[in-house]
Design a protein around this motif. Sequence first.
Motif, mmCIF file in Angstrom:
data_model
loop_
_atom_site.group_PDB
_atom_site.id
_atom_site.type_symbol
_atom_site.label_atom_id
_atom_site.label_comp_id
_atom_site.label_asym_id
_atom_site.label_seq_id
_atom_site.Cartn_x
_atom_site.Cartn_y
_atom_site.Cartn_z
ATOM 1 N N TRP A 129 27.194 44.015 -89.077
ATOM 2 C CA TRP A 129 25.917 44.513 -88.568
ATOM 3 C C TRP A 129 26.144 45.271 -87.258
ATOM 4 C CZ3 TRP A 129 22.761 45.029 -84.543
ATOM 5 C CH2 TRP A 129 21.409 45.288 -84.788
ATOM 6 N N ARG A 130 26.885 44.625 -86.361
ATOM 7 C CA ARG A 130 27.095 45.200 -85.022
ATOM 8 C C ARG A 130 27.865 46.517 -85.109
ATOM 9 N NH1 ARG A 130 23.839 44.286 -81.496
ATOM 10 N NH2 ARG A 130 23.851 42.126 -82.174
ATOM 11 N N PHE B 39 27.056 33.514 -84.558
ATOM 12 C CA PHE B 39 27.102 34.772 -85.325
ATOM 13 C C PHE B 39 28.522 35.178 -85.737
ATOM 14 C CE2 PHE B 39 22.831 36.083 -83.343
ATOM 15 C CZ PHE B 39 22.127 35.949 -84.527
ATOM 16 N N ARG C 83 14.508 33.709 -85.731
ATOM 17 C CA ARG C 83 14.786 33.386 -87.141
ATOM 18 C C ARG C 83 14.548 31.905 -87.371
ATOM 19 N NH1 ARG C 83 20.115 37.382 -87.580
ATOM 20 N NH2 ARG C 83 18.841 39.265 -87.864
ATOM 21 N N HIS D 110 22.141 32.181 -90.144
ATOM 22 C CA HIS D 110 21.439 33.262 -89.440
ATOM 23 C C HIS D 110 22.086 34.636 -89.565
ATOM 24 C CE1 HIS D 110 18.872 30.686 -86.411
ATOM 25 N NE2 HIS D 110 18.773 30.247 -87.651
ATOM 26 N N ASN D 111 23.328 34.726 -90.082
ATOM 27 C CA ASN D 111 23.834 36.079 -90.407
ATOM 28 C C ASN D 111 24.901 36.038 -91.498
ATOM 29 O OD1 ASN D 111 26.312 35.511 -89.119
ATOM 30 N ND2 ASN D 111 26.300 37.382 -87.887
ATOM 31 N N ASP E 19 20.910 39.730 -92.851
ATOM 32 C CA ASP E 19 21.563 41.005 -92.459
ATOM 33 C C ASP E 19 21.533 41.989 -93.623
ATOM 34 O OD1 ASP E 19 22.084 40.501 -89.798
ATOM 35 O OD2 ASP E 19 24.270 40.310 -90.019
ATOM 36 N N ASP F 268 17.722 46.391 -80.599
ATOM 37 C CA ASP F 268 18.015 45.176 -81.366
ATOM 38 C C ASP F 268 17.368 43.950 -80.727
ATOM 39 O OD1 ASP F 268 19.235 43.059 -82.776
ATOM 40 O OD2 ASP F 268 21.149 43.289 -81.743
ATOM 41 N N ARG F 269 18.027 43.284 -79.777
ATOM 42 C CA ARG F 269 17.497 42.024 -79.235
ATOM 43 C C ARG F 269 16.544 42.253 -78.070
ATOM 44 N NH1 ARG F 269 23.103 38.404 -79.508
ATOM 45 N NH2 ARG F 269 23.526 38.928 -81.697
ATOM 46 N N CYS G 270 18.271 42.859 -92.393
ATOM 47 C CA CYS G 270 18.026 43.235 -91.004
ATOM 48 C C CYS G 270 18.771 44.548 -90.853
ATOM 49 C CB CYS G 270 18.599 42.177 -90.062
ATOM 50 S SG CYS G 270 18.379 42.600 -88.318
ATOM 51 N N PRO H 196 17.468 36.866 -82.008
ATOM 52 C CA PRO H 196 17.477 36.591 -83.454
ATOM 53 C C PRO H 196 17.665 35.109 -83.760
ATOM 54 C CG PRO H 196 19.424 37.857 -82.798
ATOM 55 C CD PRO H 196 18.508 37.831 -81.631
ATOM 56 N N PHE I 153 12.473 39.583 -86.100
ATOM 57 C CA PHE I 153 13.319 38.457 -86.508
ATOM 58 C C PHE I 153 12.491 37.259 -86.982
ATOM 59 C CE2 PHE I 153 15.803 40.477 -82.940
ATOM 60 C CZ PHE I 153 16.698 41.138 -83.749
ATOM 61 N N GLU J 70 30.994 41.621 -83.068
ATOM 62 C CA GLU J 70 31.133 40.364 -83.796
ATOM 63 C C GLU J 70 30.863 40.424 -85.293
ATOM 64 O OE1 GLU J 70 28.687 41.207 -81.857
ATOM 65 O OE2 GLU J 70 26.787 40.635 -82.759
ATOM 66 N N SER J 71 30.216 41.479 -85.771
ATOM 67 C CA SER J 71 29.814 41.465 -87.183
ATOM 68 C C SER J 71 29.765 42.869 -87.766
ATOM 69 C CB SER J 71 28.415 40.833 -87.302
ATOM 70 O OG SER J 71 27.477 41.612 -86.576
HETATM 71 O O1 GYE Z 1 22.012 39.573 -87.394
HETATM 72 C C1 GYE Z 1 24.172 39.612 -86.432
HETATM 73 C C2 GYE Z 1 24.666 40.235 -85.197
HETATM 74 O O2 GYE Z 1 21.199 40.860 -83.191
HETATM 75 C C3 GYE Z 1 20.240 41.297 -85.297
HETATM 76 O O3 GYE Z 1 23.579 40.131 -84.308
HETATM 77 C C4 GYE Z 1 21.483 41.135 -84.526
HETATM 78 C C5 GYE Z 1 22.402 40.072 -85.051
HETATM 79 C C6 GYE Z 1 22.824 40.225 -86.494
HETATM 80 O O4 GYE Z 1 25.814 39.747 -84.757
HETATM 81 O O5 GYE Z 1 24.981 39.859 -87.541
#
Ligand code: GYE
Length: 308
Positions: free
Chosen positions: A30-31, A187, A163, A213-214, A242, A104-105, A262, A159, A123, A27-28
């Motif tokens: 970051w991921r 996210f 957060r 949050h991101n 992030d 991570d989570r 992050c 998160p 977080f 999704e991001s």
């Molecule tokens: O902040 C976000 C990602 O779990 C820390 O998940 C992660 C979060 C992060 O999709 O961008």
Amino acid sequence: LLTGCGQREEEQHSPELLLGFSQLGTESAWRSGNTSDIEKKAAESGVSLMLEIANRKQEDQIAAIRRFIAYQVDVIAFSPIVEEGWDNVLLEAKEAGIPVILVDRDISTKSEGLISCHIGADFYNEGVMAGEYLIRKANSLQMDEVHIVEITGTEDSTPMRQRQAGFMDTISSDPRMQVIESVNGDFLKSRGAECMRYLMEKYGDDIDVVFSHNDEMTLGALPEIENAGAVPGKDIIIISIDGGQEAIDVLKEGKINCVVECTPMLGQELMDTAKKLKNGEEVEKVIHPNELFFSDEQDLSDLAPRGY
Ligand code: GYE
């Protein structure tokens, strides 16, 4: 004789460890950065990686963990999309004698001994840093009322919960601070844009701050603020989390005010911890990486490339 030689050869070339890792999605930035770092560090550490990327669905992750158990991997790791609902599959891993690392989570469970270690960011502290920045910013702008909208990450994920809690606990003692609405952006960049469009239509000029949050959701939200005729970073204070390259570039342009780091670079800790677990060594229960903080209070011209 032949068999003997063959075996010795195999021993020499067989990887030290077989690690099954269930990533929650793509999704991001970051991921993606997290997945690439884990792949890279596995290759460098002689760890053979079975990587499965779920489509942001818990049932996909549970199915992946079941395949790792059937395959009898040495260690299982996964990034849980949400906190609840893992007990059954983790009990199966426990019964198979396979240690599990959370990357991570975190998860929420009443059962003991399902998880050997959690490697991930603090977080809650990220939310605290975001709140502390906002208090400093409101002081320097001499604001007497601060109307905040929050765009949150995936509901029931660590998160998102932490957060929000860290941020709220920090700002709630300041009577100027008021969260006028909190919306779920999951996210995702597309959801960040939708949320912001809705918020601008509903509150318009009344919004002083966006706490997102991101970075992905932030980057989706910014054009919606501009389309509504406001200037992000000036008319509206933008706070993100992030610290990916794209968000840092936009921070330098002045359209984001603050980005709490992050780090997705958790691969080395994961490989080191997995090896210890395979060797039956003790590991720390919780490992938090060190994290930075970037804002318009700093000179960021010499900042090294972010790598995600
Ligand atoms: O902040 C976000 C990602 O779990 C820390 O998940 C992660 C979060 C992060 O999709 O961008």
